[in-house]
Structures are given as structure tokens and as C-alpha cells.
Design a protein around this motif. Sequence first.
Motif, mmCIF file in Angstrom:
data_model
loop_
_atom_site.group_PDB
_atom_site.id
_atom_site.type_symbol
_atom_site.label_atom_id
_atom_site.label_comp_id
_atom_site.label_asym_id
_atom_site.label_seq_id
_atom_site.Cartn_x
_atom_site.Cartn_y
_atom_site.Cartn_z
ATOM 1 N N LEU A 164 0.830 -1.208 0.000
ATOM 2 C CA LEU A 164 0.000 0.000 0.000
ATOM 3 C C LEU A 164 0.866 1.261 0.000
ATOM 4 C CD1 LEU A 164 -2.719 -1.032 2.609
ATOM 5 C CD2 LEU A 164 -3.032 -0.806 0.137
ATOM 6 N N PHE A 165 2.070 1.115 0.546
ATOM 7 C CA PHE A 165 2.992 2.260 0.627
ATOM 8 C C PHE A 165 3.983 2.134 -0.543
ATOM 9 C CE2 PHE A 165 1.539 0.896 4.784
ATOM 10 C CZ PHE A 165 1.044 2.069 5.346
ATOM 11 N N GLU A 166 3.542 2.596 -1.692
ATOM 12 C CA GLU A 166 4.288 2.353 -2.928
ATOM 13 C C GLU A 166 5.647 3.027 -2.969
ATOM 14 O OE1 GLU A 166 1.879 3.382 -6.247
ATOM 15 O OE2 GLU A 166 0.357 1.841 -5.836
ATOM 16 N N ASN A 167 5.794 4.144 -2.283
ATOM 17 C CA ASN A 167 7.051 4.897 -2.328
ATOM 18 C C ASN A 167 7.832 4.820 -1.022
ATOM 19 O OD1 ASN A 167 6.886 6.183 -5.068
ATOM 20 N ND2 ASN A 167 4.985 6.999 -4.195
ATOM 21 N N LEU A 168 7.502 3.849 -0.204
ATOM 22 C CA LEU A 168 8.161 3.706 1.094
ATOM 23 C C LEU A 168 9.656 3.470 0.910
ATOM 24 C CD1 LEU A 168 7.318 3.530 4.122
ATOM 25 C CD2 LEU A 168 7.345 1.040 3.838
#
Length: 327
Positions: free
Chosen positions: A72-76
Motif C-alpha cells: 500500500l505504501f508504494e514509495n516507502l
Amino acid sequence: MLSSSQIKIDPLNKKCSLAFQQLRDIPGESVFINNNNSNLKEREKSLKILKEILELDLSHNNLTDINENINLFENLNSLVLDHNRLHSNLNICGGKVLNKITLLWVNSNKIKDLVPFILKISQQFPNLKIFSMLKNEACPNYFSGGTMEQYEQYRLFVISKLKNLTVLDTTPVTKSEREIGEKMYGNSDAIPMFIVMKQQLQNNTLQQNNGLQQNSLQNNITLQQNNSGSSNNLNNLQQNNENLNLPSIENLQQNTTTLQNNNLQQNYDSSSEEEEDLLAVAHSIGNSIVKQKRNLQNKKIINNNVSTTTSVITLPSIESLQKNNFK
């Protein structure tokens, strides 16, 4: 259950904190987005915020694996997993490679085996620059009772497997560490010596335990054989007794009981005869005493009669006898 009100999101700094929530898994989309909100634009806005998050703090929970909700956190790029229950063979996002994460902290977890864990990290986090796993059994520093030599071996091994690492356990990676690590572990299956010694110790302990179990098993077998031999000897003894027509134990017990009863009866009869003899002696003594009492009484009566007769007879005095003689 975690609610959206418990999620701390800082859109300005692009941070999200789910620390201290007793989570067993990374929550799904429904937690981050209010499903009751019928406004499509608001939902899209919430999803956009998640995609823009760069730092995720999941410390102080009960996570054992990193599930696929991490997507869900694509740019983590920073993931903090301190104080969880992560283990050496954990599942990371179903095997997916997480190229964008450059910082990973797994301090104070349940990681025991260094080699399989680091190999998995190197495969699924290939671009790590900052990594820390202090206070795990697999990290032999002073926090876990390791020595300086063991910690140096650990650092060289980890640095050799994580090619882009710049900071390990809060300490910068030096050029010499990179060179030595590459020579020792870079292109081989070599592992740190402290791990080899640990494995040897575990194997020795296992062999000793197996030896003890085998000895115990052999002792049990010997004991069973001895018991079997004792049973056979007892059967042979019983057969010999039957062949010799020896009395059985039950008959011996009955005879012993009868003999004891006869002895008790004889003792009782002997005691009765002794009592009769004593009674006879007592009667004889009693009769003798009665006769003696009667003789004493008779003597007293005779003495009393004599004294009475003497007092009645009047004897002449001496003077009258003298006068009579002169005449």
C-alpha cells in the motif's frame, strides 16, 4: 481492532506511525480508508496519501512476518520494525523484491540464525543503505553477550552480502571493511567462524543427548531382558516344585498358621494348669492359717479357765500351817 483514528499520519513529512498497537499483521486498505465515506474524491485522496508515505513505523507490535499490505505504501523508503517477533525465516511480502526501501531497522526481535536471515534480506532489499539488527541473538555484540572478535566477523559478513550498505548498526561502513568482507565472504559460501563454532557446539550437544537416549534405551532393553529372564527362572522353579511334589506356598502358609494356633493353645493349656496349681497352694495355705487361728483360740480358752480356777480355791496361809505344826 485498529481503527482509522489510531493511525498517525504526517502528510507534511510523509510519515506514518502504527507503533504500540499490538498488531499481528500490517493492516489492510480498509483501516486506512473510511469505507463509510461515499465521497469518491475523499477515498482517492486517502489512497494518494498512503502512496506518498516515505517512512513507516511499525515498532513495538507483535509482527512475525511482513505481509503484502506493505505494498500500500508504494514509495516507502524507510521501514522501522523494532521490538516485534520477527524470526530468521520470516516471510517478506510473499517473496516480492522491495527496491525502494533503503533503511530497515529490525532491532530487538527474535532473529537467531544470521546466515539465512541476511541472505533473505539481501535478496528482497537489494538497495539497503542503512541497516540495524542490534539486540538479536544473531548479532553477537555486547548486548547479546558476544565478543568484539565475533562482532567484527558479523560486520564483515553482513557488509559482504549487502552491497550498497553505508551504515550498519549505527556505525558507518569503512572502505577496509568492505574490502576485507568481500575477500572473506563475497563470492563464497564461507560463514563467520563464531557461527561454525556455535554449530559444532550444538552438534556436540545433540550427539551427547542422542548418546544419553541410546544408553537409556539400551538400559531399558537390558532391564526388560533381565525381567524376562527372571520370569523364566520363576516358571522353571515352579515347574521343578511341581515335579518334586513340594508343598505350595499356600499350603506352607496354612501349615504355619495351624502350627502357630497349636502353640497358642498349648501355651494357654499350660497357663491354665499353672493357675490351678497356684490355686491349690493358696487353698492349702489358707487352711493352715485357719487351723493356726483355731489352736490359738483354744489355748486362750484353756488359759482363761486355769486362771479362773486358781482364783476360786482358797489356800491356807503360811502362819496357820506353822501353828498347826506346833500343835
